[in-house]
Write an enzyme that holds these catalytic residues in place. Sequence first.
Site, PDB file in Angstrom:
ATOM      1  N   ARG A  60       0.730  -1.160   0.105  1.00  0.00           N
ATOM      2  CA  ARG A  60       0.099  -0.149   0.011  1.00  0.00           C
ATOM      3  C   ARG A  60       0.724   1.342   0.227  1.00  0.00           C
ATOM      4  O   ARG A  60       0.437   2.275  -0.485  1.00  0.00           O
ATOM      5  CB  ARG A  60      -0.819  -0.071   1.254  1.00  0.00           C
ATOM      6  CG  ARG A  60      -2.054  -0.851   1.276  1.00  0.00           C
ATOM      7  CD  ARG A  60      -2.998  -0.629   2.509  1.00  0.00           C
ATOM      8  NE  ARG A  60      -3.673   0.545   2.017  1.00  0.00           N
ATOM      9  CZ  ARG A  60      -4.797   0.533   1.811  1.00  0.00           C
ATOM     10  NH1 ARG A  60      -5.438  -0.721   1.345  1.00  0.00           N
ATOM     11  NH2 ARG A  60      -5.685   1.649   1.732  1.00  0.00           N
ATOM     12  N   LYS A 159      -1.878 -20.288   3.026  1.00  0.00           N
ATOM     13  CA  LYS A 159      -2.880 -20.641   4.136  1.00  0.00           C
ATOM     14  C   LYS A 159      -3.204 -19.520   5.124  1.00  0.00           C
ATOM     15  O   LYS A 159      -1.961 -18.830   5.335  1.00  0.00           O
ATOM     16  CB  LYS A 159      -2.629 -22.013   4.696  1.00  0.00           C
ATOM     17  CG  LYS A 159      -1.749 -21.950   6.142  1.00  0.00           C
ATOM     18  CD  LYS A 159      -1.614 -23.160   6.811  1.00  0.00           C
ATOM     19  CE  LYS A 159      -2.173 -23.286   7.935  1.00  0.00           C
ATOM     20  NZ  LYS A 159      -1.378 -22.517   9.109  1.00  0.00           N
ATOM     21  N   LYS A 193       8.834 -29.562   2.959  1.00  0.00           N
ATOM     22  CA  LYS A 193       9.641 -29.849   3.868  1.00  0.00           C
ATOM     23  C   LYS A 193      10.318 -31.362   3.441  1.00  0.00           C
ATOM     24  O   LYS A 193       9.521 -32.374   2.946  1.00  0.00           O
ATOM     25  CB  LYS A 193       9.318 -30.326   5.348  1.00  0.00           C
ATOM     26  CG  LYS A 193       8.722 -29.063   6.105  1.00  0.00           C
ATOM     27  CD  LYS A 193       8.448 -29.098   7.520  1.00  0.00           C
ATOM     28  CE  LYS A 193       7.811 -28.179   8.301  1.00  0.00           C
ATOM     29  NZ  LYS A 193       8.620 -27.134   8.927  1.00  0.00           N
ATOM     30  N   GLU A 227       5.094 -28.048  19.014  1.00  0.00           N
ATOM     31  CA  GLU A 227       5.977 -26.607  19.201  1.00  0.00           C
ATOM     32  C   GLU A 227       6.183 -26.290  20.425  1.00  0.00           C
ATOM     33  O   GLU A 227       5.346 -26.554  21.633  1.00  0.00           O
ATOM     34  CB  GLU A 227       5.064 -25.545  18.540  1.00  0.00           C
ATOM     35  CG  GLU A 227       4.824 -26.013  17.151  1.00  0.00           C
ATOM     36  CD  GLU A 227       4.378 -24.728  16.358  1.00  0.00           C
ATOM     37  OE1 GLU A 227       4.955 -23.712  15.719  1.00  0.00           O
ATOM     38  OE2 GLU A 227       2.982 -24.667  16.357  1.00  0.00           O
ATOM     39  N   ASP A 246      -5.260 -24.402  12.333  1.00  0.00           N
ATOM     40  CA  ASP A 246      -3.961 -23.890  11.906  1.00  0.00           C
ATOM     41  C   ASP A 246      -3.237 -24.967  11.589  1.00  0.00           C
ATOM     42  O   ASP A 246      -2.119 -24.918  10.923  1.00  0.00           O
ATOM     43  CB  ASP A 246      -3.579 -23.197  13.253  1.00  0.00           C
ATOM     44  CG  ASP A 246      -2.081 -22.476  12.978  1.00  0.00           C
ATOM     45  OD1 ASP A 246      -2.302 -21.743  11.966  1.00  0.00           O
ATOM     46  OD2 ASP A 246      -1.233 -22.439  13.958  1.00  0.00           O
ATOM     47  N   HIS A 251      -1.590 -29.225   7.911  1.00  0.00           N
ATOM     48  CA  HIS A 251      -0.441 -29.906   8.043  1.00  0.00           C
ATOM     49  C   HIS A 251      -0.619 -31.273   8.352  1.00  0.00           C
ATOM     50  O   HIS A 251       0.089 -32.249   7.614  1.00  0.00           O
ATOM     51  CB  HIS A 251       0.658 -29.201   8.872  1.00  0.00           C
ATOM     52  CG  HIS A 251       0.689 -27.785   8.601  1.00  0.00           C
ATOM     53  ND1 HIS A 251       0.698 -27.393   7.464  1.00  0.00           N
ATOM     54  CD2 HIS A 251       0.748 -26.751   9.274  1.00  0.00           C
ATOM     55  CE1 HIS A 251       0.867 -25.802   7.510  1.00  0.00           C
ATOM     56  NE2 HIS A 251       0.897 -25.649   8.648  1.00  0.00           N
ATOM     57  N   LYS A 351       1.119 -25.884  20.850  1.00  0.00           N
ATOM     58  CA  LYS A 351       2.024 -24.973  21.172  1.00  0.00           C
ATOM     59  C   LYS A 351       2.457 -24.972  22.653  1.00  0.00           C
ATOM     60  O   LYS A 351       1.523 -25.463  23.527  1.00  0.00           O
ATOM     61  CB  LYS A 351       1.215 -23.405  21.033  1.00  0.00           C
ATOM     62  CG  LYS A 351       0.831 -23.254  19.709  1.00  0.00           C
ATOM     63  CD  LYS A 351       1.294 -22.058  18.996  1.00  0.00           C
ATOM     64  CE  LYS A 351       0.837 -21.840  17.468  1.00  0.00           C
ATOM     65  NZ  LYS A 351       2.090 -22.093  16.600  1.00  0.00           N
TER      66      LYS A 351
HETATM   67  C1  BG6 Z   1       1.897 -22.658  10.330  1.00  0.00           C
HETATM   68  C2  BG6 Z   1       1.124 -22.296  11.660  1.00  0.00           C
HETATM   69  O1  BG6 Z   1       1.270 -22.747   9.325  1.00  0.00           O
HETATM   70  O2  BG6 Z   1       2.965 -23.528  10.940  1.00  0.00           O
HETATM   71  C3  BG6 Z   1       2.039 -21.911  12.817  1.00  0.00           C
HETATM   72  O3  BG6 Z   1       0.384 -21.033  11.370  1.00  0.00           O
HETATM   73  C4  BG6 Z   1       3.021 -22.816  13.267  1.00  0.00           C
HETATM   74  O4  BG6 Z   1       1.124 -21.715  13.714  1.00  0.00           O
HETATM   75  C5  BG6 Z   1       3.755 -23.020  11.865  1.00  0.00           C
HETATM   76  O5  BG6 Z   1       3.884 -22.135  13.979  1.00  0.00           O
HETATM   77  C6  BG6 Z   1       4.518 -24.264  12.122  1.00  0.00           C
HETATM   78  O6  BG6 Z   1       5.431 -24.406  11.001  1.00  0.00           O
HETATM   79  P1  BG6 Z   1       6.996 -25.176  11.086  1.00  0.00           P
HETATM   80  O7  BG6 Z   1       7.527 -25.376   9.789  1.00  0.00           O
HETATM   81  O8  BG6 Z   1       7.736 -24.234  12.275  1.00  0.00           O
HETATM   82  O9  BG6 Z   1       6.645 -26.613  11.907  1.00  0.00           O
END
Ligand code: BG6
Length: 498
Positions: A60, A159, A193, A227, A246, A251, A351
Amino acid sequence: MIINVTKLHHPLPGSCPMSFDLVLFGGTGDLTWRKIMPALLQAFRHCKLPPGGRVLAVARDERSDDEYRAFIKERFAAVEASKRPSDEEFARFAEMLHYRRMDLSQPEHYAGLKAWVDERGADTVVLFLATSPYLFPVICEQLGAAGLNGPNARVVLEKPLGHDLKSAQTINRVVASAFREEQALRIDHYLGKPAVQNVMALRFGNALFEPLWRRESIANIQITLAEDIGVGTRGDFYDKTGALRDMIQNHALQLLTMIAMEPPPSGDADAIRDEKLKVLKSLKPFTPESVARDVVRGQYKAGSVGGQPVPGYLDEVKVPVGSRCETFVALRTEVQNWRWAGVPFYLRTGKRLAERDSHIVVNFRDVPHPIFPGTRQANKLVIKLQPEDGLELHLLAVKGSGGNELLSPVSLDLDFDRAFPSERVGGYERLLLDALAGRLNLFVRSDEQEQAWRWVEPVLQAWASDPTGPRPYSAGGWGPAAASAMVARDGCTWAEEQ
Ligand code: BG6
């Protein structure tokens, strides 16, 4: 053979284009400088980008090319040291970076973009939507109206692609009104990955495991995406999303499809995606009763991770008071087909868990008749996704001599980073190069994505009408005890409990 680059006007299917324009919508945003720019720099370092490619960031505010380059250079200070360029390297890399101010609702700004793209006539134009998904419909409509959807164009969508089935369908409809399915590349960065691609290699590049890859030999499969980080500064986004949307809807389910799919007839993108779709359609549908029994949701409280005290989710920045958003999900499902009938698939993500550790465990069945005393579950294959990227095959063996016939666990370890030093390509780099080359295998097709939403929706609905909310768990642990109780009902334990 010498190819005259100026004469090649159409990219060879699936090959790296001879020249490209990469337009980055959201060119000053978080995703651009955190993921896309470091990946582009890596591809540049590895000499994988065709020379003369251009990157046009749009956003922007008003900036010159040089101001934009300075902005990106400054942002590189935040990326990990090995990915940070020297001044000299950045200067060479930055030659391909350009900037353009755009108001995304203004048709004449797209006309200006079209003129910029046309003046070059690159073989491939990749339109990367690194913006909020709420902007996808307007951008796609305007790209179509401006004629930026020609046969050499591809649109890349990041996403989250919607927050439920209906919103995902709306996005897909608008995208489809401007682009053909094979021009629309939906990113699930897990598919980039190397470890995830190795799941395919393990299953379909080797004959070893295929006879065992079925209900007769496999007791259960566990997919963990753990995580140690919290939601950081993304509290407002995360609170509208939650762990199910998420991480599980995309994933974890993509990993499940790769583990459970039938061998595709070829390595073509659609052959693979057809098989993944069949798995998604075979997942056992949830009912309100099975959600209550087979899905555990949690939310982290204050605790300690890696020896450091960390706040609870409700004390994170921009998280609404009293939020019921889940930061942890563990669930049990089944793939209802002949190969997998009755085999539990456990998916788990969270998390602020004890550590960053993503892996898939394939637990094989016990020996049919134990002859060694004290024998316990012997064989499992652990596919390590991160932080290490490798395979472990767990066996039992006799440890000592002297007539001791007690068996001890032992494992064969394969570390891909050691096996292929210096040849590993980062996930985003791989996906960017594939987007430029038009290789679609690692992108998610609209029907896969919609089917994944269809499957998670009953969970979202059951939670919406459940007054109990997520179970609290202490940061630094492995989630609510109910997640262990859920697998214990089947006589199982999670990997860290074994
Ligand atoms: C993202 C999520 O898609 O993947 C995040 O929105 C998450 O919340 C991330 O932390 C994890 O990705 P990676 O590659 O660090 O495992």
